[in-house]
Design an enzyme around this catalytic site. Structure first.
Site, PDB file in Angstrom:
ATOM      1  N   TYR A  65       0.764  -1.310   0.081  1.00 13.86           N
ATOM      2  CA  TYR A  65       0.062   0.043   0.055  1.00 13.86           C
ATOM      3  C   TYR A  65       0.972   1.073   0.021  1.00 13.86           C
ATOM      4  O   TYR A  65       0.363   2.250  -0.518  1.00 13.86           O
ATOM      5  CB  TYR A  65      -0.840   0.059   1.216  1.00 13.86           C
ATOM      6  CG  TYR A  65      -2.001  -0.980   1.510  1.00 13.86           C
ATOM      7  CD1 TYR A  65      -2.214  -2.009   0.163  1.00 13.86           C
ATOM      8  CD2 TYR A  65      -2.661  -1.159   2.683  1.00 13.86           C
ATOM      9  CE1 TYR A  65      -2.996  -2.932   0.500  1.00 13.86           C
ATOM     10  CE2 TYR A  65      -3.567  -2.314   2.531  1.00 13.86           C
ATOM     11  CZ  TYR A  65      -3.797  -3.129   1.620  1.00 13.86           C
ATOM     12  OH  TYR A  65      -4.605  -4.039   1.844  1.00 13.86           O
TER      13      TYR A  65
ATOM     14  N   HIS B 194       0.475 -11.658   2.048  1.00 11.03           N
ATOM     15  CA  HIS B 194      -0.453 -10.960   1.521  1.00 11.03           C
ATOM     16  C   HIS B 194      -1.070 -11.588   0.323  1.00 11.03           C
ATOM     17  O   HIS B 194      -2.241 -11.701   0.181  1.00 11.03           O
ATOM     18  CB  HIS B 194       0.115  -9.507   0.882  1.00 11.03           C
ATOM     19  CG  HIS B 194      -0.739  -8.507   0.584  1.00 11.03           C
ATOM     20  ND1 HIS B 194      -0.379  -7.311   0.452  1.00 11.03           N
ATOM     21  CD2 HIS B 194      -2.173  -8.566   0.357  1.00 11.03           C
ATOM     22  CE1 HIS B 194      -1.663  -6.640   0.359  1.00 11.03           C
ATOM     23  NE2 HIS B 194      -2.633  -7.339  -0.100  1.00 11.03           N
TER      24      HIS B 194
END
Length: 278
Positions: free
Chosen positions: A52, A110
């Site tokens: 991110y 992730h």
């Protein structure tokens, strides 16, 4: 949903708070303001990730908030480029520097790697926990076959949660059922279907009956199924409304009507990362 999913009492016990703040696609001043406002309103769980590129901004906002670190539940996720046995811990240490903390509460893989054996990544995560860098470990975006590999490697009791895309339009029944049968908790992202659900007539009818919003109904639906949610927002009113979904109680009929909205509408399936979905 299936009978197993229809009974919240059957949900796996979890250390993960039922509702937190997601920060996907939020950066710079935008994510700082979102986190500061959320913490001011009473949020105590924050979800971020290395990819991110906002961990430093999240850390700055937390530091400025004055909320004691021990009152927060902070999650980050290891990107695929850092899943190797020698890379995972140094990358997590860098994340901790960005987040201005000596540990996170939860660290997730992730996305599954096609190049690094899952066993290597999970064992590195276990080592990170032993070193005190993270309190809990888990996975994200797995299918049932990958969950089984994870269970075979570290044991189901070591997997704090499995974070996946899940909404009334994409209920991921097979993988959620499989996880629950093994005592693994589920966290949902994209619970609002990337905004598509805000125009859903069934949610509108239920929302009207409860004097609630579409988003509150969708979030309450997931939480009543024992699934944690991490919606994001940059607007104070929406952040406050999402937080209030924790106290909304839907009837069995409400739940069944929302369960019937399943349509396999997946929003996130990046080529080169996504597994073969169940």
């Amino acid at each position: 949903m299936t009978d197993t999913l229809a009974h919240p009492a059957a949900a796996a016990l979890s250390v993960v708070p039922p509702l937190g703040l997601g920060t996907f696609r939020l950066k710079g001043d935008v994510v700082q303001q979102s986190v500061r406002t959320a913490l001011e309103l009473g949020y105590r769980a924050i979800d971020t990730a290395q990819i991110y590129e906002n961990e430093a901004d999240v850390g700055s906002a937390i530091a400025a908030s004055g909320v004691p670190r021990q009152d927060l539940f902070l999650t980050t996720k290891i990107w695929v480029a850092h899943l190797g046995a020698d890379a995972l811990i140094p990358s997590l240490q860098q994340s901790l520097e960005h987040l201005r903390t000596d540990h996170v509460d939860l660290t997730l893989i992730h996305w599954p790697s096609r190049d690094v054996p899952l066993q290597d990544s999970l064992r590195a995560l276990q080592r990170a926990r032993e070193l005190g860098l993270t309190r809990h470990i888990g996975v994200s975006n797995f299918n049932t076959a990958l969950l089984q590999q994870a269970i075979d490697t570290v044991g189901a009791d070591q997997i704090a949660t499995h974070q996946i895309e899940l909404s009334p339009y994409l209920q991921n029944r097979a993988v959620v059922d499989f996880a629950r049968q093994h005592g693994i908790h589920t966290t949902s992202y994209m619970t609002l279907g990337y905004g598509k659900l805000l125009g859903e007539p069934v949610l509108a009818e239920i929302a009207t009956a409860h004097s609630a919003s579409h988003a509150q109904v969708a979030l309450a639906w997931a939480m009543q199924h024992g699934i944690a949610v991490i919606p994001s927002s940059t607007q104070r009113a929406h952040l406050q409304s999402n937080l209030a979904s924790r106290t909304l109680r839907l009837s069995a009929d409400d739940m069944a009507r929302i369960d019937a909205l399943e349509r396999g509408d997946r929003q996130v399936s990046p080529e080169g990362l996504a597994p073969v979905w169940d």
